[in-house]
Design a protein around this motif. Structure first.
Motif, short mmCIF file in Angstrom:
data_model
loop_
_atom_site.label_atom_id
_atom_site.label_comp_id
_atom_site.label_asym_id
_atom_site.label_seq_id
_atom_site.Cartn_x
_atom_site.Cartn_y
_atom_site.Cartn_z
N THR A 207 0.85 -1.18 0.00
CA THR A 207 0.00 0.00 0.00
C THR A 207 0.89 1.23 0.00
O THR A 207 1.82 1.33 0.80
N ARG B 187 -7.99 3.01 -10.18
CA ARG B 187 -8.98 2.66 -9.18
C ARG B 187 -8.32 2.11 -7.92
O ARG B 187 -7.23 1.52 -7.98
N ASP B 188 -8.96 2.30 -6.80
CA ASP B 188 -8.49 1.73 -5.55
C ASP B 188 -8.57 0.21 -5.66
O ASP B 188 -9.63 -0.33 -5.99
N VAL C 259 -8.80 -2.05 -3.51
CA VAL C 259 -9.68 -2.67 -2.51
C VAL C 259 -11.14 -2.36 -2.81
O VAL C 259 -11.99 -3.25 -2.90
N THR C 260 -11.46 -1.07 -2.99
CA THR C 260 -12.86 -0.67 -3.17
C THR C 260 -13.31 -0.69 -4.63
O THR C 260 -14.51 -0.77 -4.90
N GLY C 261 -12.35 -0.59 -5.55
CA GLY C 261 -12.70 -0.52 -6.96
C GLY C 261 -13.18 0.85 -7.40
O GLY C 261 -13.54 1.04 -8.57
N GLU C 262 -13.19 1.82 -6.49
CA GLU C 262 -13.65 3.17 -6.83
C GLU C 262 -12.53 3.96 -7.52
O GLU C 262 -11.35 3.76 -7.25
N ARG D 167 -9.95 6.78 -8.11
CA ARG D 167 -9.19 7.66 -7.23
C ARG D 167 -9.08 9.02 -7.90
O ARG D 167 -8.66 9.11 -9.06
#
Length: 469
Positions: free
Chosen positions: A141, A392-393, A395-398, A400
């Motif tokens: 990370t 995209r993040d 973990v969340t797939g959102e 950035r």
């Protein structure tokens, strides 16, 4: 001279060979960008008039570099050209162990595989897409510990690549032994080519040294960083670029170098290390992913060209003219009221797309939209550096969305003249003055998993064009 004026530096070279380029019509370019999915990266280079997509591998080599190509030793093992490269890296960068790779990205892969384990945490002075991608693919990370001014395009802080020591200390305090290294770049690409100061490097070295944490250096544009240190930092003005470069690297434990930047080469790179045991591990992985440890994916002739380019890169007349070209373009845009990242960086001028297109939502990628508009207007190719590049993040797939949404105009070394830069400035100024014609942004029709800005395809968010209607 006022704040927005700058003299154009006379080039310390003369032109010996030329490559034809062609201007196209606006209707032609509109069709070309549609066929490329509104992604300038997917355009054919023959359809681009002035190509500022990157300064990586797009530089003009000198006559001495071309002559060095002819002396390349293409032996598979133990080529003489490797030892020429090794000597140049040791002399100018100071790393004992030198491992050639085909380009910087190959070095990032090897360093990440050597040092990162799942659950690792890596602090750094702002992310770079390929570097963070390799870190995340290996289970780490990334933590941005750059100073806040780096995220403010209007700040005139002279060293926006500096690490915020309190942020770094907090990450170390929280993750401790899970930090395999601190990742430092000189200059910081995503901040617009902004340098890190020698004082800050020394302070980071002192802090990480107390915790036994190595520093890994992205040295691709360290020569440009050395120039800014010489110009802006007290106590360094009378030192040579070569001396400053060597001093910068002395604060670090290793480096990854893309020789396609400061060293003027069209391909190539290297890993430089001080730790012999780590170097052995890196050589073993180089055998798997790059080639034998004495060529690492490069031909002998390319190692010769890189070695010669290293020597040329620290010549003061060369780096003065290189940074001067960038400053000239940046100050022309500032004088016309175009919002760009300040101060002007070492390798690029970055346009603040959020300021130019404030009504476009981030999910419609204002930077990508503005880059497409610049191409349609004048055949100028830049690259988005914002939400699209951030990806995209995992973990969340959102998506950035970093604080800045930029269009980067990266100027290749020794390639374009003042007339070319004036044409670029005129094009950008026209687009800025007529920015109300850009009515809509872009949405994905194809989104790759990694480094999506290279191969993504888009359509306008509404209608068939980003303009009018």
């Amino acid at each position: 001279m006022n704040d927005h004026a700058i003299e154009y530096p006379a080039e310390p070279w003369k032109i010996k060979s030329v490559e034809p380029i062609r201007q196209t019509s606006r209707p032609y370019r509109e069709q070309a960008i549609r066929q490329a999915g509104w992604n300038p990266c997917l355009l054919r280079s023959e359809d681009v008039y002035i190509d500022l997509f990157t300064d990586s591998g797009t530089n003009a080599m000198s006559d001495r570099q071309w002559a060095a190509l002819m002396t390349g030793d293409e032996a598979y093992a133990g080529a003489r050209s490797f030892y020429v490269l090794e000597r140049a890296v040791r002399t100018y960068y100071g790393y004992e162990h030198v491992i050639p790779v085909h380009q910087g990205r190959g070095g990032e892969n090897i360093v990440s595989r050597c040092l990162i384990r799942p659950g690792s945490h890596i602090p750094g002075n702002m992310f770079f897409p390929s570097t963070r991608a390799h870190q995340e693919l290996n289970g780490a990370t990334f933590h941005d510990v750059v100073i806040d001014e780096a995220h403010d395009p209007s700040s005139d802080h002279p060293f926006k690549g500096d690490v915020d020591l309190a942020k770094l200390a907090a990450v170390i305090g929280e993750y401790g032994d899970a930090i395999p290294y601190v990742s430092l770049a000189a200059t910081v690409n995503m901040a617009g080519g902004q340098p890190i100061s020698m004082a800050n490097l020394a302070a980071v070295r002192e802090l990480t040294g107390r915790h036994g944490i190595p520093i890994m250096f992205d040295a691709a544009r360290a020569v440009e960083n050395a120039w800014f240190v010489k110009q802006r930092e007290a106590g360094w003005g009378d030192r040579s670029i070569a001396e400053i470069l060597l001093a910068m690297c002395s604060f670090t434990d290793g480096a990854v170098m893309s020789s396609k930047k400061d060293s003027f080469a069209n391909i190539g790179g290297w890993i430089g290390l001080r730790d012999g045991e780590l170097a052995e591990r890196a050589r073993s992985l180089a055998l798997l992913y790059e080639g034998l440890h004495t060529y690492g994916g490069m031909a002998g002739r390319d190692m010769e060209a890189v070695a010669r380019g290293i020597e040329e890169s620290v010549e003061e007349s060369s780096i003065r003219a290189r940074v001067g070209q960038v400053e000239y373009l940046g100050h022309r845009l500032l004088a016309a009221g175009v919002p760009v990242v300040r101060p002007i960086g070492g390798h690029c001028v970055c346009i603040d797309a959020l300021a130019v297109l404030p009504l476009l939502p981030r999910e419609e990628f204002p930077g990508q939209t503005l880059a497409a508009a610049l191409y349609v207007e004048g055949g100028i190719r830049g690259v988005e550096r914002g939400g699209l590049s951030a990806g995209r993040d995992p973990v969340t797939g959102e998506n950035r969305y970093p604080p800045m949404e930029l269009v980067r105009l990266a100027i290749p070394r020794r390639v374009y003249t003042r007339a070319h830069l004036d044409m670029v400035a005129d094009c950008v100024i026209r687009v800025h003055e007529e920015r109300d014609r850009i009515k809509r942004g872009l949405r994905f029709v194809h989104e790759p998993s990694h480094l999506r800005f290279f191969q993504a395809r888009f359509v306008p968010a509404d209608g068939d064009s980003i303009f009018g209607g």
